[in-house]
Design a protein around this motif. Structure first.
Motif, PDB file in Angstrom:
ATOM      1  N   MET A   1     -34.764  43.683  16.947  1.00  0.00           N
ATOM      2  CA  MET A   1     -35.312  44.928  16.418  1.00  0.00           C
ATOM      3  C   MET A   1     -35.861  44.748  15.005  1.00  0.00           C
ATOM      4  O   MET A   1     -36.885  45.338  14.649  1.00  0.00           O
ATOM      5  CB  MET A   1     -34.241  46.026  16.442  1.00  0.00           C
ATOM      6  N   ILE A   2     -35.192  43.940  14.198  1.00  0.00           N
ATOM      7  CA  ILE A   2     -35.704  43.673  12.843  1.00  0.00           C
ATOM      8  C   ILE A   2     -37.072  43.010  12.919  1.00  0.00           C
ATOM      9  O   ILE A   2     -38.002  43.371  12.192  1.00  0.00           O
ATOM     10  CB  ILE A   2     -34.717  42.789  12.049  1.00  0.00           C
ATOM     11  N   ILE A   3     -37.202  42.035  13.815  1.00  0.00           N
ATOM     12  CA  ILE A   3     -38.483  41.345  13.983  1.00  0.00           C
ATOM     13  C   ILE A   3     -39.546  42.317  14.479  1.00  0.00           C
ATOM     14  O   ILE A   3     -40.694  42.310  14.021  1.00  0.00           O
ATOM     15  CB  ILE A   3     -38.329  40.154  14.939  1.00  0.00           C
ATOM     16  N   GLY A   4     -39.169  43.184  15.431  1.00  0.00           N
ATOM     17  CA  GLY A   4     -40.106  44.187  15.918  1.00  0.00           C
ATOM     18  C   GLY A   4     -40.544  45.134  14.819  1.00  0.00           C
ATOM     19  O   GLY A   4     -41.721  45.492  14.713  1.00  0.00           O
ATOM     20  N   ALA A   5     -39.603  45.540  13.976  1.00  0.00           N
ATOM     21  CA  ALA A   5     -39.937  46.433  12.866  1.00  0.00           C
ATOM     22  C   ALA A   5     -40.899  45.760  11.898  1.00  0.00           C
ATOM     23  O   ALA A   5     -41.840  46.384  11.397  1.00  0.00           O
ATOM     24  CB  ALA A   5     -38.659  46.849  12.139  1.00  0.00           C
ATOM     25  N   TYR A   6     -40.665  44.476  11.633  1.00  0.00           N
ATOM     26  CA  TYR A   6     -41.571  43.721  10.762  1.00  0.00           C
ATOM     27  C   TYR A   6     -42.970  43.657  11.362  1.00  0.00           C
ATOM     28  O   TYR A   6     -43.971  43.857  10.665  1.00  0.00           O
ATOM     29  CB  TYR A   6     -41.006  42.311  10.556  1.00  0.00           C
ATOM     30  N   ALA A   7     -43.036  43.388  12.657  1.00  0.00           N
ATOM     31  CA  ALA A   7     -44.339  43.236  13.316  1.00  0.00           C
ATOM     32  C   ALA A   7     -45.124  44.536  13.339  1.00  0.00           C
ATOM     33  O   ALA A   7     -46.356  44.522  13.268  1.00  0.00           O
ATOM     34  CB  ALA A   7     -44.134  42.719  14.739  1.00  0.00           C
ATOM     35  N   MET A   8     -44.421  45.663  13.431  1.00  0.00           N
ATOM     36  CA  MET A   8     -45.107  46.954  13.581  1.00  0.00           C
ATOM     37  C   MET A   8     -45.072  47.821  12.333  1.00  0.00           C
ATOM     38  O   MET A   8     -45.605  48.929  12.322  1.00  0.00           O
ATOM     39  CB  MET A   8     -44.500  47.718  14.764  1.00  0.00           C
ATOM     40  N   GLY A   9     -44.415  47.335  11.284  1.00  0.00           N
ATOM     41  CA  GLY A   9     -44.360  48.103  10.043  1.00  0.00           C
ATOM     42  C   GLY A   9     -43.451  49.312  10.117  1.00  0.00           C
ATOM     43  O   GLY A   9     -43.660  50.304   9.405  1.00  0.00           O
ATOM     44  N   ALA A  10     -42.432  49.244  10.957  1.00  0.00           N
ATOM     45  CA  ALA A  10     -41.489  50.360  11.073  1.00  0.00           C
ATOM     46  C   ALA A  10     -40.460  50.282   9.956  1.00  0.00           C
ATOM     47  O   ALA A  10     -39.991  49.209   9.603  1.00  0.00           O
ATOM     48  CB  ALA A  10     -40.794  50.328  12.426  1.00  0.00           C
TER      49      ALA A  10
END
Length: 428
Positions: free
Chosen positions: A109-118
């Motif tokens: 989820m951290i990586i996903g947040a980084y990728a999408m700017g969340a």
């Protein structure tokens, strides 16, 4: 048994849920790699597209493509949500990830947040999952203390906060827009789409939602590369998948295998059928997917495309095995009751139609069926499908219609004789 395990590869290691154990087996290496090598959000998304990881919650939508929908250059908060509700009958994989590998989910989820700017994330967990909830909450505390969550993660210009939200046990909250409604404190009911969550999601802000198993697949993709993950599976079906095998097998449980694994191999891993029994049918993706004949299933491989070609869906990977000792009418009557109970009531075809299906199934199962009831079931199903906001109604219809097509003789015997054909065969 786990072959080429990705999301549950540490399951057999003592204390695998703890940060120290996760890091000792390569945990948070993916996040460190992103910062050390200056990997951009766009490069992360490109790697996800290469991996052919498809959403493991049921729909099978390409994850990298979904991540690319999150708008860029938008001011204000963007949200990242994890669907950990797991209410599909026959499914028990996500709770094992949260129980044994919670940090893998968090890192994904951290990586996903980084990728999408969340900036903010929520893990929406079914309230009955007491142990998984405790494990995830403890893992979040460890992650914050170690600097993997919060402000300026690992000293970078990237911040992300992640919280657990306990659901109240409604099956419908497994639908992404109903999940958002519940998070906002409203009754869990699906929203009309469009607008889609990427443009108007939680609190009206851009939002992306993925399943537990989907996020848990992300760290290894970043460390080893999207092509490595793709090569584990097959074209358009990258990586490994956890299948929850239940029903009339000798070793029911979760089995993580490469996508494209032949069904007979998966059946063998689960111990096969009990002695003297033959394979009658399989529900391959949970009770909301169409039933397949045993012979048809034996020719399938465990991936989205093969199961779809056979006439059903892989769904969340909830493989329900049915042998020749089981009455199909009784199975479907119980499934119909579940969907009647879990309809949120927002759409008339579902609110009324699910009840009609169950009542007709109930009277057939209890020896009060009428000759016209089989066609009535098919007619009601046809008037429900495609006429509701979400897919719950379609899922409730699928096992009824597919079972009639495959085992109409059992329905007819129930109606003519007021009793089960399978029971008579056993007695003979």
């Amino acid at each position: 048994m786990y072959v080429n395990g990705v999301t549950l590869k540490n399951r057999g290691i003592p204390d695998s849920h703890r940060l120290s154990v996760y890091e000792s087996t390569g945990g948070y290496q993916a996040l460190r790699k992103i910062f050390a090598e200056g990997i951009t959000p766009e490069q992360v998304i490109a790697e996800m597209k290469t991996s052919a990881l498809r959403g493991r919650g049921g729909a099978g939508f390409p994850t990298g493509l979904k991540w690319s929908f999150m708008p860029k250059g938008v001011s204000g908060t963007k949200y990242l949500l994890c669907n950990a509700d797991e209410g599909e009958p026959g499914t028990c994989k996500d709770r094992d990830i949260m129980r044994y590998e919670p940090h893998r989910l968090i890192e994904g989820m951290i990586i996903g947040a980084y990728a999408m700017g969340a900036r903010t994330g929520y893990i929406f967990i079914r309230g009955e999952f007491i142990e998984p909830i405790r494990r995830v909450e403890a893992a979040l505390e460890e992650a914050y203390a170690a600097g993997f969550l919060g402000e300026r993660i690992l000293g970078q210009e990237f911040s992300f906060d992640l919280y657990v939200h306990r659901g109240a046990g409604a099956y419908i909250c497994g639908e992404e827009t109903a999940l958002m409604e519940a998070l906002e404190g409203k009754k869990g009911q699906p929203r009309f789409k469009p607008p889609f969550p990427a443009s108007y999601g939680l609190y009206g802000r851009p939002t992306t939602i993925n399943n537990v198993e989907t996020f848990a697949s992300v760290p290894d993709i970043i460390v080893r590369g999207g092509q490595w993950f793709l090569d584990l599976g097959k074209a358009n079906n990258g990586g490994t998948k956890i299948f929850s095998v239940t029903g009339q097998v000798q070793r029911p449980g979760n089995y993580e295998v490469p996508m494209g694994t032949p069904f007979p191999e998966l059946l063998d891993m689960a111990g096969g059928l009990h002695p003297g029994r033959s394979l009658k049918a399989v529900i391959p993706g949970g009770t909301s997917t169409a039933m397949l004949a045993g012979a048809t299933m034996m020719e399938c491989t465990m991936d989205y495309d093969s199961i779809a070609k056979a006439g059903s869906a892989l769904g969340a990977g909830s493989v329900i095995v049915i042998d020749d000792s089981v009455c199909i009418v009784r199975v479907v009557e119980r499934i119909a009751r579940f969907y009647m109970h879990e309809s949120c009531g927002q759409c008339t075809p579902c609110r009324e139609g699910m009840g009609w299906l169950w009542r007709v199934m109930h009277r057939i199962e209890n020896g009060q069926g009428r000759a016209q009831d089989i066609d009535l079931l098919l007619n009601v199903g046809a008037r429900i499908e495609g006429r509701t906001i979400c897919a719950l109604a379609d899922g409730g219809v699928a096992p009824v219609v597919s079972s009639i097509k495959l085992f109409r003789d059992e329905y007819e015997h129930h109606i003519r004789h007021g009793q089960c054909l399978v029971g008579q065969r056993r007695a003979a």
